[in-house]
Design a protein around this motif. Structure first.
Motif, PDB file in Angstrom:
ATOM      1  N   ALA A  11      67.085 -22.625  33.042  1.00  0.00           N
ATOM      2  CA  ALA A  11      66.154 -21.612  32.427  1.00  0.00           C
ATOM      3  C   ALA A  11      66.956 -20.649  31.698  1.00  0.00           C
ATOM      4  CB  ALA A  11      65.315 -20.956  33.522  1.00  0.00           C
ATOM      5  N   LEU A  12      67.875 -20.011  31.975  1.00  0.00           N
ATOM      6  CA  LEU A  12      68.671 -18.940  31.405  1.00  0.00           C
ATOM      7  C   LEU A  12      69.188 -19.960  30.147  1.00  0.00           C
ATOM      8  CD1 LEU A  12      70.491 -17.026  34.067  1.00  0.00           C
ATOM      9  CD2 LEU A  12      68.761 -16.219  32.282  1.00  0.00           C
ATOM     10  N   GLY A  18      67.189 -21.335  22.964  1.00  0.00           N
ATOM     11  CA  GLY A  18      65.947 -20.958  22.144  1.00  0.00           C
ATOM     12  C   GLY A  18      66.286 -19.891  21.405  1.00  0.00           C
ATOM     13  N   GLY A  19      66.853 -18.720  22.022  1.00  0.00           N
ATOM     14  CA  GLY A  19      67.400 -17.771  21.279  1.00  0.00           C
ATOM     15  C   GLY A  19      68.170 -17.895  20.213  1.00  0.00           C
ATOM     16  N   TRP A  20      69.133 -18.634  20.481  1.00  0.00           N
ATOM     17  CA  TRP A  20      70.179 -18.998  19.645  1.00  0.00           C
ATOM     18  C   TRP A  20      69.601 -19.777  18.253  1.00  0.00           C
ATOM     19  CZ3 TRP A  20      75.764 -18.350  19.995  1.00  0.00           C
ATOM     20  CH2 TRP A  20      76.443 -18.744  18.792  1.00  0.00           C
ATOM     21  N   GLY A  24      68.986 -18.436  14.507  1.00  0.00           N
ATOM     22  CA  GLY A  24      69.354 -19.075  13.189  1.00  0.00           C
ATOM     23  C   GLY A  24      68.118 -19.251  12.292  1.00  0.00           C
ATOM     24  N   TRP A  25      67.152 -19.448  12.724  1.00  0.00           N
ATOM     25  CA  TRP A  25      65.869 -19.648  11.789  1.00  0.00           C
ATOM     26  C   TRP A  25      65.513 -18.104  11.120  1.00  0.00           C
ATOM     27  CZ3 TRP A  25      62.290 -22.327  15.827  1.00  0.00           C
ATOM     28  CH2 TRP A  25      62.508 -23.550  15.916  1.00  0.00           C
TER      29      TRP A  25
END
Length: 122
Positions: A11-12, A18-20, A24-25
């Motif tokens: 999960a981490l 997902g944060g990375w 980037g987006w």
């Protein structure tokens, strides 16, 4: 217990990934916004300079006609008989030729004195 640790680690990892990706987006969106703003500034500057260039071109086209009129006036003035017969001696012709060629006048030859009756020619 081991299963919970593995699930928490997964999960981490998913949250970090997902944060990375979302970071980037976000940075890509900021770069795109900056590029679009820069393009708008460049386009506005080019349009402004094109307007100025058009005005300068029109003005230069008007000045070109004025130069021809000025040149004709000078040609007529030089071709008058008083300038050919009375005022221009050998030294004057040599000085005019040097000036037309862009040379400094030759000072090695002695300069002839002007005739005494030159003031009466006017």
């Amino acid at each position: 217990m081991k299963l919970r640790i593995v699930i928490v680690a997964i999960a981490l990892a998913i949250a970090a990934g997902g944060g990375w990706i979302s970071r980037g987006w976000f940075e890509d969106a900021q770069r795109l916004t900056e590029e679009r703003a820069a393009r708008l500034v460049v386009d506005a500057a080019m349009a402004r300079e094109a307007d100025i260039a058009g005005v300068v071109e029109d003005r230069l086209a008007e000045l070109d006609a004025n130069e021809r009129i000025i040149d004709r006036g000078i040609i007529r003035e030089i071709q008058q008989p008083i300038y050919r017969n009375v005022c221009l001696g050998d030294n004057a012709v040599r000085l005019l030729n040097d000036a037309a060629a862009g040379r400094a006048p030759d000072t090695t030859e002695p300069q002839a004195q002007m005739p005494a009756d030159t003031a009466a020619a006017e």
